[in-house]
Every structure is written in C-alpha cells, then in structure tokens.
Design a protein around this motif. Structure first.
Motif, PDB file in Angstrom:
ATOM      1  N   VAL A 120      -3.918  14.530  -2.459  1.00 35.87           N
ATOM      2  CA  VAL A 120      -3.169  14.448  -1.201  1.00 35.87           C
ATOM      3  C   VAL A 120      -3.201  13.026  -0.657  1.00 35.87           C
ATOM      4  CG1 VAL A 120      -3.197  15.165   1.225  1.00 35.87           C
ATOM      5  CG2 VAL A 120      -3.405  16.876  -0.581  1.00 35.87           C
ATOM      6  N   LEU A 121      -4.372  12.414  -0.681  1.00 32.86           N
ATOM      7  CA  LEU A 121      -4.502  11.053  -0.150  1.00 32.86           C
ATOM      8  C   LEU A 121      -3.710  10.058  -0.990  1.00 32.86           C
ATOM      9  CD1 LEU A 121      -8.285  11.023   0.842  1.00 32.86           C
ATOM     10  CD2 LEU A 121      -6.307  11.452   2.303  1.00 32.86           C
ATOM     11  N   ASP A 122      -3.678  10.269  -2.294  1.00 23.54           N
ATOM     12  CA  ASP A 122      -2.882   9.388  -3.163  1.00 23.54           C
ATOM     13  C   ASP A 122      -1.391   9.503  -2.838  1.00 23.54           C
ATOM     14  OD1 ASP A 122      -5.055   8.374  -4.497  1.00 23.54           O
ATOM     15  OD2 ASP A 122      -4.911   9.756  -6.195  1.00 23.54           O
ATOM     16  N   GLU A 123      -0.928  10.737  -2.608  1.00 22.16           N
ATOM     17  CA  GLU A 123       0.489  10.910  -2.296  1.00 22.16           C
ATOM     18  C   GLU A 123       0.813  10.322  -0.926  1.00 22.16           C
ATOM     19  OE1 GLU A 123       4.089  14.216  -2.428  1.00 22.16           O
ATOM     20  OE2 GLU A 123       2.054  14.804  -3.006  1.00 22.16           O
ATOM     21  N   LEU A 124      -0.105  10.456   0.011  1.00 20.88           N
ATOM     22  CA  LEU A 124       0.093   9.855   1.334  1.00 20.88           C
ATOM     23  C   LEU A 124       0.254   8.343   1.200  1.00 20.88           C
ATOM     24  CD1 LEU A 124       0.136  10.390   4.427  1.00 20.88           C
ATOM     25  CD2 LEU A 124      -2.327   9.946   4.419  1.00 20.88           C
ATOM     26  N   HIS A 125      -0.581   7.728   0.381  1.00 21.87           N
ATOM     27  CA  HIS A 125      -0.472   6.279   0.147  1.00 21.87           C
ATOM     28  C   HIS A 125       0.866   5.936  -0.504  1.00 21.87           C
ATOM     29  CE1 HIS A 125      -1.481   2.202  -1.007  1.00 21.87           C
ATOM     30  NE2 HIS A 125      -1.188   2.502  -2.263  1.00 21.87           N
ATOM     31  N   ALA A 126       1.293   6.755  -1.459  1.00 26.53           N
ATOM     32  CA  ALA A 126       2.559   6.492  -2.151  1.00 26.53           C
ATOM     33  C   ALA A 126       3.746   6.567  -1.192  1.00 26.53           C
ATOM     34  CB  ALA A 126       2.743   7.486  -3.295  1.00 26.53           C
ATOM     35  N   ILE A 127       3.702   7.521  -0.269  1.00 30.24           N
ATOM     36  CA  ILE A 127       4.774   7.647   0.723  1.00 30.24           C
ATOM     37  C   ILE A 127       4.824   6.409   1.608  1.00 30.24           C
ATOM     38  CG2 ILE A 127       5.449   8.909   2.820  1.00 30.24           C
ATOM     39  CD1 ILE A 127       4.436  11.462   1.361  1.00 30.24           C
ATOM     40  N   LYS A 128       3.642   5.958   2.047  1.00 26.63           N
ATOM     41  CA  LYS A 128       3.610   4.747   2.872  1.00 26.63           C
ATOM     42  C   LYS A 128       4.203   3.569   2.108  1.00 26.63           C
ATOM     43  CE  LYS A 128       1.968   4.285   6.404  1.00 26.63           C
ATOM     44  NZ  LYS A 128       2.539   4.300   7.772  1.00 26.63           N
ATOM     45  N   GLN A 129       3.870   3.482   0.842  1.00 33.33           N
ATOM     46  CA  GLN A 129       4.375   2.367   0.048  1.00 33.33           C
ATOM     47  C   GLN A 129       5.893   2.422  -0.095  1.00 33.33           C
ATOM     48  OE1 GLN A 129       2.210  -0.003  -0.660  1.00 33.33           O
ATOM     49  NE2 GLN A 129       3.928  -1.261  -1.366  1.00 33.33           N
ATOM     50  N   GLN A 130       6.428   3.619  -0.273  1.00 36.38           N
ATOM     51  CA  GLN A 130       7.894   3.756  -0.374  1.00 36.38           C
ATOM     52  C   GLN A 130       8.565   3.363   0.937  1.00 36.38           C
ATOM     53  OE1 GLN A 130       9.459   7.401  -2.503  1.00 36.38           O
ATOM     54  NE2 GLN A 130       7.274   7.873  -2.625  1.00 36.38           N
ATOM     55  N   ASN A 131       7.969   3.731   2.049  1.00 34.56           N
ATOM     56  CA  ASN A 131       8.534   3.344   3.349  1.00 34.56           C
ATOM     57  C   ASN A 131       8.444   1.837   3.568  1.00 34.56           C
ATOM     58  OD1 ASN A 131       9.415   5.877   4.306  1.00 34.56           O
ATOM     59  ND2 ASN A 131       7.334   6.435   4.925  1.00 34.56           N
ATOM     60  N   LYS A 132       7.384   1.223   3.058  1.00 32.59           N
ATOM     61  CA  LYS A 132       7.268  -0.237   3.158  1.00 32.59           C
ATOM     62  C   LYS A 132       8.337  -0.912   2.299  1.00 32.59           C
ATOM     63  CE  LYS A 132       2.780  -1.698   3.237  1.00 32.59           C
ATOM     64  NZ  LYS A 132       1.314  -1.642   2.971  1.00 32.59           N
ATOM     65  N   GLN A 133       8.600  -0.347   1.134  1.00 37.35           N
ATOM     66  CA  GLN A 133       9.645  -0.903   0.266  1.00 37.35           C
ATOM     67  C   GLN A 133      11.021  -0.759   0.909  1.00 37.35           C
ATOM     68  OE1 GLN A 133       8.946   1.336  -3.310  1.00 37.35           O
ATOM     69  NE2 GLN A 133       7.184   0.090  -3.931  1.00 37.35           N
ATOM     70  N   ARG A 134      11.254   0.392   1.555  1.00 41.08           N
ATOM     71  CA  ARG A 134      12.532   0.604   2.243  1.00 41.08           C
ATOM     72  C   ARG A 134      12.740  -0.446   3.319  1.00 41.08           C
ATOM     73  NH1 ARG A 134      13.984   5.707   6.186  1.00 41.08           N
ATOM     74  NH2 ARG A 134      12.038   4.944   7.126  1.00 41.08           N
ATOM     75  N   LEU A 135      11.694  -0.694   4.117  1.00 36.25           N
ATOM     76  CA  LEU A 135      11.798  -1.711   5.167  1.00 36.25           C
ATOM     77  C   LEU A 135      11.995  -3.088   4.556  1.00 36.25           C
ATOM     78  CD1 LEU A 135      11.615  -2.665   8.109  1.00 36.25           C
ATOM     79  CD2 LEU A 135       9.117  -2.743   7.839  1.00 36.25           C
ATOM     80  N   ALA A 136      11.239  -3.397   3.509  1.00 40.33           N
ATOM     81  CA  ALA A 136      11.335  -4.714   2.874  1.00 40.33           C
ATOM     82  C   ALA A 136      12.755  -4.969   2.375  1.00 40.33           C
ATOM     83  CB  ALA A 136      10.335  -4.813   1.731  1.00 40.33           C
ATOM     84  N   HIS A 137      13.374  -3.964   1.786  1.00 42.27           N
ATOM     85  CA  HIS A 137      14.744  -4.132   1.283  1.00 42.27           C
ATOM     86  C   HIS A 137      15.723  -4.383   2.424  1.00 42.27           C
ATOM     87  CE1 HIS A 137      13.484  -1.630  -2.488  1.00 42.27           C
ATOM     88  NE2 HIS A 137      13.106  -2.896  -2.572  1.00 42.27           N
ATOM     89  N   LYS A 138      15.554  -3.663   3.533  1.00 42.69           N
ATOM     90  CA  LYS A 138      16.440  -3.849   4.679  1.00 42.69           C
ATOM     91  C   LYS A 138      16.266  -5.247   5.286  1.00 42.69           C
ATOM     92  CE  LYS A 138      18.533   0.194   5.288  1.00 42.69           C
ATOM     93  NZ  LYS A 138      20.007   0.357   5.416  1.00 42.69           N
TER      94      LYS A 138
END
Length: 787
Positions: free
Chosen positions: A489-507
């Motif tokens: 669960v904690l690994d997936e939580l980290h992965a979600i945060k990373q995807q959201n950071k990538q989304r912001l970075a691209h924008k």
C-alpha cells in the motif's frame, strides 16, 4: 435531481453530432446547457425548508464543469460521449475559464461551503457580485508583478450562468433624508437618490448524487434606462458610474475614489441581496415575524455588515415595523463569521463617507449605536474599559466588526485558537457582554473538489482499499489506518505521488519551459502574498541552502524544488517587493551550476484554483508558516494534508487541530507560540537586531539584500532588509528562523527514510476527513442556523 444517464448521453450525442464549430469551448457550452436544462425542474427554494443565504464579497469556485458532472454522476458518461465524437475531455474541461470572483482563502471557503450545503441537502444560496474582471491576471515582467484584467467571461459568455432581468432590484445611493410625522410615528423618505439597477445572474450548485440544486446569485450593476430629458454626455457618465461598481474585485482603497467604490460595492451587494430575499419570502406568504424561523443569513467577514442596517431600513421604513420588532428579527436572523485577528484588517469607514453615500443607513447605524451605548452604560463598564472601546462610531469612524457583533445572534471564529483569541483579546469587551454569542466553527474544504476531482489516482486507490462510503462520509478515511504498515500500500501511495509530480512537471514545462526535478521534494507555498503568511521566511531558508550548497555541497542530501504561487494586492507595495525578491533569487539559483540538481525555485504566475488542483496533489511538503496568532484558520493546509503532503508549520490556525489529530510526530512543528507573540507585541521587548547579530547564517543571507549580489530592484531588497533588521521585524521572521531551519533539516532526514515518510503521509490522509467542509456546514446548520 437525478439525471438519467442514458437520456443525457443521447441528448449530448445529438447536440455534438453536427456541432459547429467543433471546438472545446462549444462542447463545454453544450454540456453546460444540457445540464442546466435537465436540472431546471428541481425546486430548491421549497417554502417548507429554512433557507440559508451566505453573503460574501468573494466566491472562488474555479471551473465548475468537472465538479458539476461529478456531483450529478455524469462525469464518466460525458467523457465517453466526448471521446466518441473525437473530443479530448481534458481539453473541453480546461476550456472553461476560472470564475475570477475571489482573491484567496475567503472566496474558496465560500465556494466549498456552497458545495457542502447542497451535498448535505440544505437549501443554501450564495450572494455575491458579478465582477467583470475579478481580481487581476498576474504576470511577472522583469521580476515585477504586473496586474492585467482577468477576463473570465469568454466571448461566448459564461456557460453556467443565467441572467434574470425580470428579478432586477433597484439600489439607491446618496440623496437626502426627509423626516415627517405620520400617525404618531416618525417616517423617513429618501429624496432624489441615485438609482442603480442590480441584475441577478444565477449559477446552479448541485448536491452530490442527491436531489438538491441550490444557487449562487451574483449581482451586476447597471444604470437605469435613459430618459428623453438627459444629454448623452450625462447619461454616459451615469452609466459609467453605475457599471464600475461591479467592474473589479477589491478596488485600491488607498485613495478617496477607491474608498467610495468599495463602500458602494458592499452596500450594492447587501441591498440587492436582502431586498430579493424579502421579495421571494413574501411571495410565499410568509409573515415578517416568522423570518427567523424561515431564513438564516450568514455574513462572511465584515464586508457584508451593512446588511444589518439595510435589513432594519427595509423592515422599519418599507414594512412599517417598530424599531423593537425589526431589531428582534434582524438579530435572530443574521450571524457573523470573523476571518481575521489583525486589527488593521477590521474594516472601518469614515463617517462623512457613509453620510454622503448612504444617508439613511448612517442614521440607522447611529440609532443602533445610541441604543447599544445606553445599554452598556446601564450595565456598567469594567475598570479597564471605556465607552469608546464598545461604540460603533468613535472619532468620526464607523467600526464594522463592532456593528457585526452587535447585530448578530452568533459570532464565530474559524479555528479553535482563532476563536479563543477573538474572545480573549480582539473582541474581549463584547464577549464579556455577549458570551452566549461567541463560538467556534473550524473551517473545512470540499473533499469532492480537492480529492475526488483534483486527484483521481488517489481517489481510486482509496476506494479500492476501503470502499465508497468515505466519499459521502469522509471521516471514514480513518479506515486507512490499518494499512500504515502495509508495504504494498505504501509503495502504491508513493507511486501515485510520483505520477502527480510528473503531471505537474509536464504542465509547468509546457507553460514556462522550466524542467522540474521530478524526484526532488516538492516544497509548496501557495497562498495570498502577505507579510504574516511569511513567504519571506521560506525564501530566507532557500537562500541559506544556497549558501550551504556552496560551503558544504554534501549537506544537501535530497534535491528540493521550492514552489511559490501567490498574488500581492495591487496597493500592497511590500508584498510586491517580496515577489521581486523571490523571482530574483529563483533566476540566480536556477542558473547556478553549484546548485544544479540540488535546489530549484519556481514562482508560478497567476496562481488560481485550476493551478492549485495540479499543484496540491503533487506536494510533498505543505508550507503553513504564518506568524502564530495571525492566521485565522488556513484551508491550504487541509487540502494538502488530504492529498498526502506533510505539513511544516507554526502552532497557528487549524494547524493546531491537525496536530491534535495526527500528533506532532507526523507534523514538522516550529516557532513561537501565539501567546509568546502576543506577549512580545504587548511588552515591546523583541529586538530583531539581537537575533541578527547572534546568527551568522542570518547575517550572510541578509547581507545579500544590501551588498548588490542579487540582480534586480536594489531599493526593494534594501527595504526588505531594513524592515527585518532595523524596523522591528513585525512578523518575527528572524526570531523563528533558527527553529524553521531545524524543522527543515528534519524534513530532509525523514525523506531519506522513504517507508517512514510514506507511513506519515498515509496517517495524514487518514485523519483529513475531519477537515471536510461537510463537517463544518453540519455544525453551522445545527448550532447557528438551526436547520
């Protein structure tokens, strides 16, 4: 109402199949038109339900499209139809411009409250102004904030509003008051006033998967029609004077014309609003005496306080009630939310200005004050009080907060600490006399907007773990606590945060060309730019790290991206200088080869709700570092907590309640406590020069402001230096600097143990349901509005 998904899909498909032009904007208007059409038959103003009217100079809803479709359970259906006709749903949704009807937390809170009122099935209605340009669109040119008009209504109009000219109201300014005796009663008549038409525009507010449709009414000022005996020049001048009332949010009131315009805005809102409420109420055959059992009016901060004398004017002058009858109705109907502990932010109006613009209203304020002062003298003063401390009108100034307190049955602060200081310090004399009126209602946010809408990845993840119930009862997020030691669960939580950071970075890259370090700590400070919110303290720490990078490069163990988003009020010169300093430091750090890969600073221009929806899900660290005792509550802290960020903050506002829930083990706490700040302010014993001379880090950082090493506005930087070192350091930045650096060091050390970090993030998410605005509104409904 519940909209049949199949019918909606068929209707939308029929509209889009031959749509011309085939643009995202046209598709947006098509969707909005259908949603309004399908929901028009629902009756939200049932005479059998008590109505709540929420008056606010600000509403900051952002984009409505996804919120409305989510609440109507049509979001997936709409996306399906759009994709069928080769529309990109994201492009369609983002073609809606943010409704620029607010500045910051005050307006965003009002929008969240409307969302929760509808979601909980209460009949609640917003009352605001339809600003033509809202606040302003911010650009940064040569490290300086530039304000441009924010044209939030596109050429094709605003998709969600409906103009209601048949419900227009006349609002009157100026003129002269004539008194006469009639049947042993003194009557008042306003002669030759300036008349302005208030035209309502209604925006539907949909409850979450229920049958409730409320509304936000925003009023636009228009001139009365031209007559044959007026010249073109005179009519043009009259028209211009009327329309400027709703042209801009918060005109600069540092000069006479600006003060006049602000006062006219406030009266225009409350007069149009309360007149329309009474018209609607009396059409349903209600009696005036029953108003308190049928209507509740909440004023959001002091701006709408003139509703108290205006309500009295209507009941006494227009409906022939006695003063005592009218006052009983007003006092039982109106309640007041205070949002500030800063005395300078409590509105005061010059007597001459109110007399000139609102002569009858001034007489009513005078009479309210006369009766109040007689009561105070009858009951007696404390030894430490004077009548001036309790009077609405003193030294040719009208104190609006005092009027709000005297004319409201309930006064609430918006966090426990705030409410305590309100009672014990700021409004002590009033809380002694009216102890039963004072209460607390800690702010909240719409979890539908700030989690379901803004962070679908995290939403779906939570739902897979604990089911759907948390969406309607967010306190059920505590069910996540059983997963705090689950590695998967904690690994997936980290992965979600990373995807959201990538989304912001691209924008960010697409808009600015800046390449964000996606695997750095995203340290986020997004809120209105003000001295007490201490963006400058954050920047001093950034500059300290800059020096540290050069002196001890290995001390920076984790890359850090500092993200700022903030607007400074056009007349707030000091705040604008801080923006210049942030952008100057950012440009030099980002180009420094020594700091490359270690520190990055971004100032994102024109911060608004749509930006926040991207930034907040990506945040690792939430900066809530106001001077203790100055922040009423804060809501950005709640939004980032709910999205899995950890908070670094002072024991101020709702931060205290956050630590009550998660404990200080899961919160980076630093700085002076509120009572320490208040004591320093009272005894005058704080000397920033002493702190400065004892801290070599501060000396090195602050010398940059005066030694010419920073590129940009040297006068502005020197002014900041002197404000901190020589002119008192009003917000205790230097005093808290050492403690703040220590807390930031703890951030770095914790981030180096990712499993512990992720566990703390999940614990914060688990307890964030308390800060849903549904909880706040349920408390208002039960304890203040008696719904």
């Amino acid at each position: 109402m519940t909209i049949n998904k199949d019918r909606f899909k068929k209707a939308l498909s029929k509209q889009l199949v031959n749509a011309e032009p085939r643009t995202p904007q046209h598709a947006l208007h098509t969707i909005a038109s259908l949603v309004k059409e399908f929901s028009e038959s629902n009756e939200s103003k049932s005479p059998h339900k008590k109505q709540v009217y929420y008056f606010s100079m600000e509403f900051l809803p952002g984009r409505f499209i996804e919120t409305n479709l989510l609440n109507l359970d049509l979001l997936d259906s709409c996306k399906e139809v759009l994709e069928t006709f080769q529309y990109e749903p994201t492009e369609v949704f983002q073609s809606e411009l943010d409704a620029a009807l607010g500045n910051g937390g005050l307006g965003r809170l009002a929008a969240c409250f409307l969302d929760s009122l509808a979601a909980l099935g209460y009949s609640g209605h917003g009352m605001g102004l339809r600003y033509q340009y809202g606040l302003f669109k911010q650009k940064i040119n040569n490290q300086q904030q530039v304000e441009l008009p924010d044209q939030w209504v596109s050429d094709s109009g605003y998709a969600w509003e409906a103009r209601k000219p048949d419900q227009a109201i006349v609002v009157r300014f100026g003129g002269s008051v004539h008194m006469s005796q009639h049947n042993d009663r003194l009557t008042f008549h306003l002669h030759n006033p300036e008349e302005i038409i208030a035209v309502p525009y209604q925006i539907p507010i949909f409850g979450y998967k229920n049958n409730q449709v409320n509304d936000l009414t925003i009023w636009r000022a228009e001139s009365t029609p031209a007559t044959s005996d007026i010249t073109f020049e005179a009519y043009a001048s009259t028209k211009r004077k009327a329309e400027e009332i709703t042209e801009f949010l918060y005109p600069d009131d540092s000069h006479y014309d600006g003060k006049v315009l602000r006062l006219r805005q406030q009266y225009f809102l409350v007069s149009a609003g309360i007149q329309s409420i009474l018209v609607d109420y009396l059409q349903n055959e209600g009696t005036l005496q029953e108003i308190p059992s049928k209507i509740a009016i909440q004023i959001n901060d002091t701006h709408p306080t003139l509703i108290i004398p205006e309500f009295m004017r209507l009941l006494v002058d227009e409906h022939d009630l006695s003063w005592e009858e009218a006052w009983s109705i007003v006092l039982s109907t109106v309640s007041y939310t205070n949002h500030t502990l800063m005395n300078e932010a409590l509105e005061k109006w010059p007597v001459f200005l109110v007399k000139e613009q609102l002569p009858r209203i001034f007489l009513i304020i005078e009479e309210i004050n006369r009766r109040h002062c007689l009561d105070v003298e009858y009951r007696g003063l404390e030894e430490w009080e004077s009548l001036n401390d309790l009077s609405i009108v003193t030294d040719d100034v009208i104190h609006m907060a005092r009027l709000a307190v005297i004319g409201s049955h309930t006064i609430n602060g918006v966090a426990k600490l705030h409410s305590t200081i309100l009672k014990d310090e700021l409004l002590k004399s009033f809380s002694i006399r009216f102890p039963e009126r004072f209460t607390n209602k800690t702010n909240g946010i719409s979890h539908r907007q700030w989690l379901l809408n803004a962070n679908p990845l995290l939403t779906n993840f939570i739902t897979r773990l604990i089911g759907e119930s948390w969406k309607e009862n967010p306190v059920n997020l505590t069910k996540l606590l059983k997963y705090t030691d689950d590695d998967a669960v904690l690994d997936e939580l980290h992965a979600i945060k990373q995807q959201n950071k990538q989304r912001l970075a691209h924008k960010v890259f697409a808009k600015t060309g800046h390449q964000i370090m996606e695997h750095s700590i995203f340290d986020v400070h997004i809120k209105r730019l003000h001295g007490y919110k201490r963006q400058l303290l954050n920047l001093l720490h950034v500059m300290y790290l800059w020096d540290l990078c050069h002196d001890k490069p290995d001390a920076i163990k984790v890359p850090r991206t500092f993200i700022f988003g903030a607007k400074a009020a056009p007349g707030y010169l000091y705040a604008k200088r801080i923006i210049s300093l942030i952008t100057s430091v950012a440009s030099q750090i980002n180009e420094d080869p020594v700091t490359k890969g270690k520190i990055q600073v971004l100032f994102l221009p024109n911060y608004n709700v749509s930006q926040a929806e991207l930034i907040i899900p990506a945040a690792d660290i939430s900066e809530q570092i106001s001077t203790a005792s100055k922040e009423a509550s804060g809501t950005g802290n709640m939004k980032m907590m709910m999205n899995g960020a950890l908070t670094i903050g002072t024991m101020d506002g709702a931060n205290i309640e956050m630590t009550d829930l998660v404990s200080t083990d899961h919160f980076f706490d630093f700085g002076l406590r509120a009572q320490e700040v208040l004591a320093y302010e009272q005894n005058g014993q704080y000397d920033p020069r002493e702190v400065f001379h004892q801290d070599r880090r501060l000396q090195k950082v602050l010398h940059r402001l005066v030694n010419g090493s920073l590129k940009g506005d040297q006068v502005a930087f020197q002014d900041i230096y002197y404000s901190l070192v020589e002119n008192g350091d009003e917000y205790f930045l230097l005093k808290d600097f050492g403690s703040y650096v220590q807390a930031q060091n703890q951030v770095q050390e914790l981030y180096l143990t990712p499993r512990t970090w992720q566990k703390k993030c999940l614990i914060n998410i688990s307890h964030s349901g308390y800060f849903s605005s549904d909880r706040t509104i349920a408390e208002y409904a039960k304890e203040i509005w008696h719904l």
